[in-house]
Every structure is written in structure tokens, then in C-alpha cells.
Design an enzyme around this catalytic site. Sequence first.
Site, PDB file in Angstrom:
ATOM      1  N   ASP A 471       0.689  -1.463   0.288  1.00 38.24           N
ATOM      2  CA  ASP A 471      -0.013   0.212   0.260  1.00 38.24           C
ATOM      3  C   ASP A 471       0.790   1.272   0.233  1.00 38.24           C
ATOM      4  O   ASP A 471       1.641   0.831   0.219  1.00 38.24           O
ATOM      5  CB  ASP A 471      -0.800  -0.143   1.192  1.00 38.24           C
ATOM      6  CG  ASP A 471      -1.812   0.771   1.137  1.00 38.24           C
ATOM      7  OD1 ASP A 471      -2.762   1.877   0.182  1.00 38.24           O
ATOM      8  OD2 ASP A 471      -3.059   0.344   2.185  1.00 38.24           O
ATOM      9  N   ASP A 541     -10.627   2.193  -3.821  1.00 42.09           N
ATOM     10  CA  ASP A 541     -10.838   1.857  -2.039  1.00 42.09           C
ATOM     11  C   ASP A 541     -12.495   1.983  -2.201  1.00 42.09           C
ATOM     12  O   ASP A 541     -13.223   1.383  -1.274  1.00 42.09           O
ATOM     13  CB  ASP A 541     -10.409   3.530  -1.150  1.00 42.09           C
ATOM     14  CG  ASP A 541      -9.310   2.333  -0.160  1.00 42.09           C
ATOM     15  OD1 ASP A 541      -9.023   0.689  -0.356  1.00 42.09           O
ATOM     16  OD2 ASP A 541      -8.664   3.681   0.168  1.00 42.09           O
TER      17      ASP A 541
END
Length: 742
Positions: A471, A541
Site C-alpha cells: 500500500d 477503495d
Amino acid sequence: MPIVWSADTQTFHLRNDSISYLIRVLENGKVGHLHFGGALSEERSYAHLLQREFLGFSNRLGEPVPLEYSTPGSGDYRIPAFVVEQPNGSRVLDLRYSSQRIFPGKPALGGLPVTYVESYGEADTLEILLTDSVAELEVRLYYTIFRDRPAIARHARLRNTGRAPLRIHCAMSATLDLPDSDWEFLQLSGSWARERHVVVRPLAVGSQSVASLRGASSHQHNPFVALKRPATTEEAGEAYGFSLVYSGNFLAEAEVEPFGTTRVRLGINPEDFEWALEPGAEFVTPEAIVAYSDHGLEGLTDAFAQLFRERLARGVWRDAPRPVLINNWEGTYFDFDEERLLAIATAAQGMGIELFVLDDGWFGQRDDDTTSLGDWVVNRNKLPDGLDGLARKVEALGMRFGVWIEPEMISRRSQLFADHPDWAVGLPARPRTEGRNQYVLDMSRREVVDHLFEVVSDLLSRAPISYVKWDMNRNITEPFSPTLPADRQGEFFHRYILGVYDLYERLIRAFPQILFESCAGGGGRFDPGMLAFAPQAWTSDDTDAIERLKIQWGTSLAYPLSSMAAHVSAVPNHQVGRVVPLQTRAAVAFFGVLGYELDPTTLTDEDRTVVAGQVAYYKARRELFQSGRFLRLRSPFEGDGNETAWMSVSADRKRAVVGHYRVLNRPNPGPSRLRLRGLDPAASYRVSAWPAGKDPIATANTGVRGGDELMRIGLAICSEDPADSRDRGDFHARLFNLEAEE
Ligand code: DGJ
């Protein structure tokens, strides 16, 4: 041979069955551009394409055609391909042809991600050497033409052959001149949780661009743009695609001059970029892929998706079926312990899910996002038996284990920051800006990359880890590295991304069996550069299926299904609060690499049975969903956006799945036909609906249909019975399976 040099006409012709690229060495020794587009006969000469010189106050003086790599200061006033400052402060350049090399295959770009070939026969490369004897500069231009793809890979190398340093202000990977401006500029833009929406605008005189200055390719704009004719559709018409194999600051720009010609340039964003080129040193630009289609946007998608899936992605996971995963992030956020995780894994395994992914919060003191990034040591309060213990228990259930990391980041509240405060990007005399309560590590520093390699390798070797989600949750502010001298601070952003690539390269080499998934707060670094290391990426997301229609549609223009991770999450959805039926959530997430991101222990028994059925359905068609030919049928960006439809077809055209999605239900819909594409017109397909049911739409489409009928007449997707629409409700999805009969 796809590259032919004619000494008579001083012309290079790069050619395959779909495209031709023509370059001419001009009489004055400059290298001019004649054509890139549809394939032209190999036999003929194109030297007559030279135009008469423009005189007077034109935007270009002196040259009969635009140059392949244009320079400022000598009559071409348009956006330049590169700008180099010489010791006397001048930026005037004059590059002349010096020599050429044509060779089979394709060169690597040491340190930069790049498309590749597996045999010499797959591509040929042209290298043109240009020199400027006053500036004491050599520029090598590279053009690789793939034998079977409508695409050219380009990059440039700049070398200082003198004794004084040069300063690069701009070094584009590619420029392309087109003779008219009757084009629309298509970009993939958005923001966090709504990445890569399709935005189309007509080209206008002047300059138009998309760019990033954030240190990552960004949620806001993707390093892909296309030019399409106003009439170009998915299946017909001309289009050019431009994609930069790079994950940092980029620029994709089109300039239309008042004479109506167009120049496109693509490369590292010259804003916030400078590079000191010492004597003898070389600067290599990232690779740009330029593709042409004369059969619509689908031709560009085929070109980019296949190239990136087959010859950009690497390693064992390039072709391997990707596992169906469960990720605990939206299921638990930071609130978990081993018991809760194992309960999730157990329930997931019972539904056929193959990989359990432990997301953020397993290390240091991290119970929220204010702390511990950089301290990659397991939190024993949550996981008393460590990552190793958890991983082994997950494996004992018959699943693989994966883990989340965010190597490029550092929390102010962390041991790493206490030990190395100067490793966080920032200026000594200024406060650092926090983003998501964290700072960015200075990846331009060798010792930082070495440290991360050691720590992450240690982590990955101590437990049976099959998958890593890497990430990156904030962009760079206060760009500065104390290790760079004042006159090299302009190199910071590029050196940062080179550091990221270096770390990735070392890790994928050390752990070739691990499947890496890239992520940047969702899709903030969804670009070809990352795909060279991590063959799949967390698309966004935003897990809401309705939002995902646009995100996945836009992403699919330039990226393969195998790169798009798509998850089914809980309702009400955590980003938009929408309640979308479980069937629709899956019907969207199927088109890509499927995962679930919820706590399955909270599902009803009935829903668990439904999920088990979804997973089984997906696995039975995994290849189609992950690497089929993706065709967009009805756009969520057109009309009122209420309907979307797409399909995936197997390479042999024997199998296909069609997805049809309706956002809001409407009363009394009229009859409607959905015409398919990419099928074998002569084949007979057995059509069935998913989920199977007795509703009129399923019934109307069940049976054997000709490929010709399905493409020319289509599936019946609206029933004529008004009562029927009542039962469907909003956010409805249906899939159709097509299996060719022997
Ligand atoms: C952002 C990612 O996109 C999410 O999936 C999740 O991993 C969080 N970060 C964790 O902090």
C-alpha cells in the site's frame, strides 16, 4: 523484417499488419516524422510526404515536417520533446542524425519497468543516434515495433559527451505529431474512491493536458490518454492510445497549433524536474507505449491489455490463475485479534475462498492510523503466535496467507522515526505536512531502500506468506532530500520512484513465488510501472458495485482484467452507504480478480450459501474473468448512465460471460436488445442466465443462439411484461453465460 531502412529515400519504415511508422532523415540531417497510423505498403516510397517549408510567423520554421524529438530555440515553437541547458545557459539545441542500428528484440531499461519480448522474433528495435556537437550531447531514440501488436514502444537516452555538466529540464519519452486536430482527448481522471472516470473533450487550439505532481501517478489522472475521432465508437473509427510505463510525476499533453496540427507528448512531468547530466553520464527516460486502432477504442484496449498482461507483468503469477481472496480490512479495520481473524478465515474457507489477506493493523502499536508505520514487527497483543503462527493456522485450514505492508511510509509515532527522523521526506527548517497521520520515507536514499529490503525480506521469510498487498497511502509534500546537493533537488521525485522500483525488484527476485498486489489508497498508483512488479492492483477503495461500474469501465480502457482487483463488500456500503443486492455486488466484482472484503461470520446462512455459489461460479470461469477479451457494450458514462453492459470472451471465442447492470429500476420498460461482440458468427452458443431463474429475461434468453444472431440482433434484456419490472428493484444485475456447442 518489420523495420526497413531505405538508403535511397533515407526513410525508416516500421511496419506490421496493422500499423506503419515512418521516419525520414531530412536533407539537413534532422530526423523528421512522416506518419504513424494504419499500415502502408512496404514496397512504396513515402519521401514525397515532405511538405514545403513554412515561412514567416509560423509555429514552425525551417523544417518540412515535424521532428521526431523536437528541440526548442530553432524555429519550432510548440511543446518540445526535450530541453537541455548547456554550460553557457543556452537551451538552443540542434540534433543531427549520426547513425542507426536495427536489431531483433527489445532492450531493457536498467532500473525502469519495461515491456519485454520472450524471443527475438517478437519485435524489432530501431535505435537512431542524434548528436549535437555544440552542446556535446548524444540522444538515442528507440522504437520497438512488436510483430503482432498495433503498438510501438519508445524511449530516449541522453548522454553528455562533453567535459562540462549539462542540465536536463525536460526529457519526454515520446512525442507524436498528427496532421490534423479533429480529435477528442480522452483521459482517465477522478479522485480517491472514484478513480479513472472517462472524461472526453474535443481538442482545441492551444494546449490540453493531464499530469501528476504528487510523487505518484495519482488518483486524479492516469498516465494514459487517447485521441479519438469524434465519431469513433467502441468498435469503429480511429484512435491513438498513449501510455507511460511509469509510476511517478507524469505529463500527457496535446498541443494544437493554429494551423490545426496536433502534437502529443508523454513523459516525466518537466515541472518539478531537473537532472544534472555529468560528463559521460546518461539519462534514460521511462518507456512510452503508443498504439493505433482503426477499429475503435476496443482496438486500443486489446493492444494495451494484451501487451501489459503478456509482456509487462512478469514471473510465475503472470499467467497463473489468481486466487479468490478474503481481505479483513472492511470486515474489522484495526479491531481484530487472532481468534477473530481465524473465524473469518474459517468461514471464508467454507465458502471456497482460497487466500486470506491480513490488512493494516498487525504491527507495532497500530490500533488506528496514527502510529507504527515503519515498525514491521508483529503486535503480539493481537497475534500472540506472531504472523508465522497465524499464517500456519490459516494454511492448516487449507488456505494461503497474505499480508499488507506499506513500506514507503513512516509514522511520527514509531521507533523508526525515533531512530531516523531524517529518513522522512522533508526540509530541515520547515514543518512536514502530515497526510493520513504519516510521513513518506525518502526512497531516493540507498540506505532507506536497503533497510526496507532487509526488514521486509525478514518478514516474508519468517512466515508462509503467499501474497503481499503493498500500500501507499499519501502523496509527497516538501519534496527534498538532504542527501542531494542543491543543484540536484530537482531529481528528487524521479529518484524516489527509482528507489521504489529498486525495492520492488529486489523483493520480487528474492520471493518469486509471492503474488504482489499494488495499492495506493485504492487506485492512486494504478499504472503500467507498478504492473511490471505487481501483476494486480487494488482498483479503488470504493467497493460499492454501482460506483465500481464506472471505475472498472474506465480502468478497462487501458489495463487488463487480470490487473483489476475487485471485491464484494458488506452493505450498507462503507463508502457510499448504498445497499446493493449481493448478486449485483458479485456480478460486478467477477470481472477482474475476485475477492471478498467483509466479515463472513456476520452473514446469514443463506448469504453464505449464496457466496459459496458465487465463488464456485467464478472459479469455473476464472480464466474468462481474469484474462478474457473484455468488450464494453453499454457505457455508464453515456446518456443517463443508468445502464452498463460488458462482456468477456475467451481467446478461442468458445466461451463468454456478459454482464448487464441497471442502476435504477424504471416502470414498464420497453423491449431492448443488447448486441454482443467478439463472438464467432458461425458458432452456436448455449445461452443461460446467472443467477438461473424463471423470470422472463432468463427465460427469453435461455437456449441455443447463433453467434451471428447474438451480435446482430442481441440478447433480450427487457421484458415486455410491466409487472415483471416490479420484482427487479434498483441495482439489478444479470449475467449471461455463452458456451459454444461442439
Ligand atoms: C488503503 C487501502 O486501499 C485499503 O484497502 C486498506 O488497505 C487501507 N489502506 C489500510 O490502511
